[in-house]
Design a protein around this motif. Structure first.
Motif, PDB file in Angstrom:
ATOM      1  N   SER A  21       0.834  -1.194   0.000  1.00 33.22           N
ATOM      2  CA  SER A  21       0.000   0.000   0.000  1.00 33.22           C
ATOM      3  C   SER A  21       0.876   1.254   0.000  1.00 33.22           C
ATOM      4  O   SER A  21       0.621   2.218  -0.738  1.00 33.22           O
ATOM      5  N   GLN A  24       2.598   1.566  -3.503  1.00 32.06           N
ATOM      6  CA  GLN A  24       1.707   1.872  -4.622  1.00 32.06           C
ATOM      7  C   GLN A  24       1.019   3.230  -4.492  1.00 32.06           C
ATOM      8  O   GLN A  24       0.294   3.643  -5.400  1.00 32.06           O
ATOM      9  N   GLU A  25       1.265   3.932  -3.405  1.00 31.54           N
ATOM     10  CA  GLU A  25       0.889   5.343  -3.346  1.00 31.54           C
ATOM     11  C   GLU A  25       1.829   6.181  -4.206  1.00 31.54           C
ATOM     12  O   GLU A  25       1.530   7.336  -4.529  1.00 31.54           O
ATOM     13  N   SER A  28       3.126   2.327  -9.627  1.00 32.71           N
ATOM     14  CA  SER A  28       2.188   1.238  -9.922  1.00 32.71           C
ATOM     15  C   SER A  28       2.959  -0.052 -10.169  1.00 32.71           C
ATOM     16  O   SER A  28       3.993  -0.045 -10.859  1.00 32.71           O
ATOM     17  N   SER A  30       2.527  -4.347 -11.148  1.00 36.68           N
ATOM     18  CA  SER A  30       1.683  -5.459 -11.569  1.00 36.68           C
ATOM     19  C   SER A  30       1.652  -6.502 -10.456  1.00 36.68           C
ATOM     20  O   SER A  30       2.508  -6.492  -9.562  1.00 36.68           O
ATOM     21  N   GLN A  34       4.578  -7.119  -7.650  1.00 31.58           N
ATOM     22  CA  GLN A  34       4.308  -7.104  -6.214  1.00 31.58           C
ATOM     23  C   GLN A  34       4.851  -8.366  -5.553  1.00 31.58           C
ATOM     24  O   GLN A  34       5.496  -8.313  -4.502  1.00 31.58           O
TER      25      GLN A  34
END
Length: 206
Positions: A21, A24-25, A28, A30, A34
Motif C-alpha cells: 500500500s 503503490q501510493e 504502480s 503489476s 508485487q
C-alpha cells in the motif's frame, strides 16, 4: 518466547499488504512485480532498546517500519546524544550513507518500542532495480522528500525559536510526543530537556 509475549507478529501477508500500500501510493506495480518485491523482503522483530544498526558496523538493510518506533542518533566525543531521525509506522529508516556505500555506520538506530520491520538488503535492492525499474523512481521520490524535509529542518533551526520548533513538531507529528521520551524530542529539536520542560509548561498553562 519473551519477545512474542511483548509483540505479536501479524501474518506476513498482512505485513506485505502494508508495504505494498505504501509503495503503490507512489508507483504502480503489476501483481507479478508485487510478488517479486515481497519475495525479497525479510521480517525482523525488535525489543525496546534493541539496535537495528550500531555505529561502526555496515548498515546492510533499508528497513520499513510496520509497527513500533525507532530512533537514529549520533554520540559525540563527549558522549552527548544527538537525535538525528526517528521512524514510526509507514516510514523507512537506515544509515543511508553506510547502506549505499557499504561503509561503517556513523550513527546508531535503536528501537524505542517493540517493533516489526520489513528489510531489503543491498543486493536485493539492486536486483529490484534491474527487474522492476519503477522502483528507481520510488526510491528517488523517497530521497527527494527526505532531502526537502532535512533542508526545512535546517532552515527551522536558523529561523525559529525553540518554542516555535516544538509547536511545529507537535503539529507535524501528532501523537509522537506521547511515545518518545522528552529528552529525545529535545535532542531532535536542538534544545535542552530543561528548556523543553519550560516550553511544555507554558503550553499547558495556555
Amino acid at each position: 518466547m519473551f519477545f512474542m509475549a511483548k509483540l505479536h507478529q501479524p501474518p506476513v501477508q498482512e505485513l506485505y499488504a502494508m508495504i505494498l500500500s505504501h509503495v503503490q501510493e507512489r508507483i504502480s506495480l503489476s501483481p507479478d512485480e508485487q510478488q517479486f518485491f515481497c519475495s525479497l523482503l525479510k521480517a525482523r522483530q525488535l525489543l525496546p532498546r534493541q539496535y537495528l544498526v550500531q555505529e561502526g558496523e555496515i548498515c546492510r538493510f533499508e528497513s520499513y517500519v510496520c509497527r513500533g518506533l525507532l530512533r537514529s542518533f549520533y554520540l559525540d566525543r563527549e558522549g552527548n546524544d544527538h537525535t538525528l531521525h526517528f521512524a514510526m509506522e509507514d516510514w523507512w529508516i537506515s544509515d543511508s550513507a553506510s547502506f549505499i556505500r557499504q561503509l561503517p555506520a556513523s550513527r546508531h538506530v535503536v528501537a524505542l518500542e517493540p517493533s516489526i520491520v520489513l528489510q531489503l538488503d543491498k543486493p536485493s535492492l539492486e536486483l529490484l532495480y534491474k527487474e522492476v525499474p519503477a522502483f528507481e523512481r520510488f526510491w528517488r521520490i523517497l530521497h527527494e522528500n527526505a532531502t526537502i524535509a532535512q533542508d526545512q529542518r535546517i532552515l527551522n533551526s536558523i529561523t525559529m525559536t525553540g518554542a516555535e520548533r516544538y509547536a511545529e513538531f507537535l503539529q507535524k507529528y501528532p501523537g509522537i510526543a506521547a511515545r518518545m521520551p522528552q529528552k529525545y524530542i529535545a535532542s531532535y529539536l536542538g534544545i535542552s530537556s530543561v528548556f523543553l520542560s519550560r516550553i511544555r509548561g507554558g503550553v499547558r498553562k495556555k
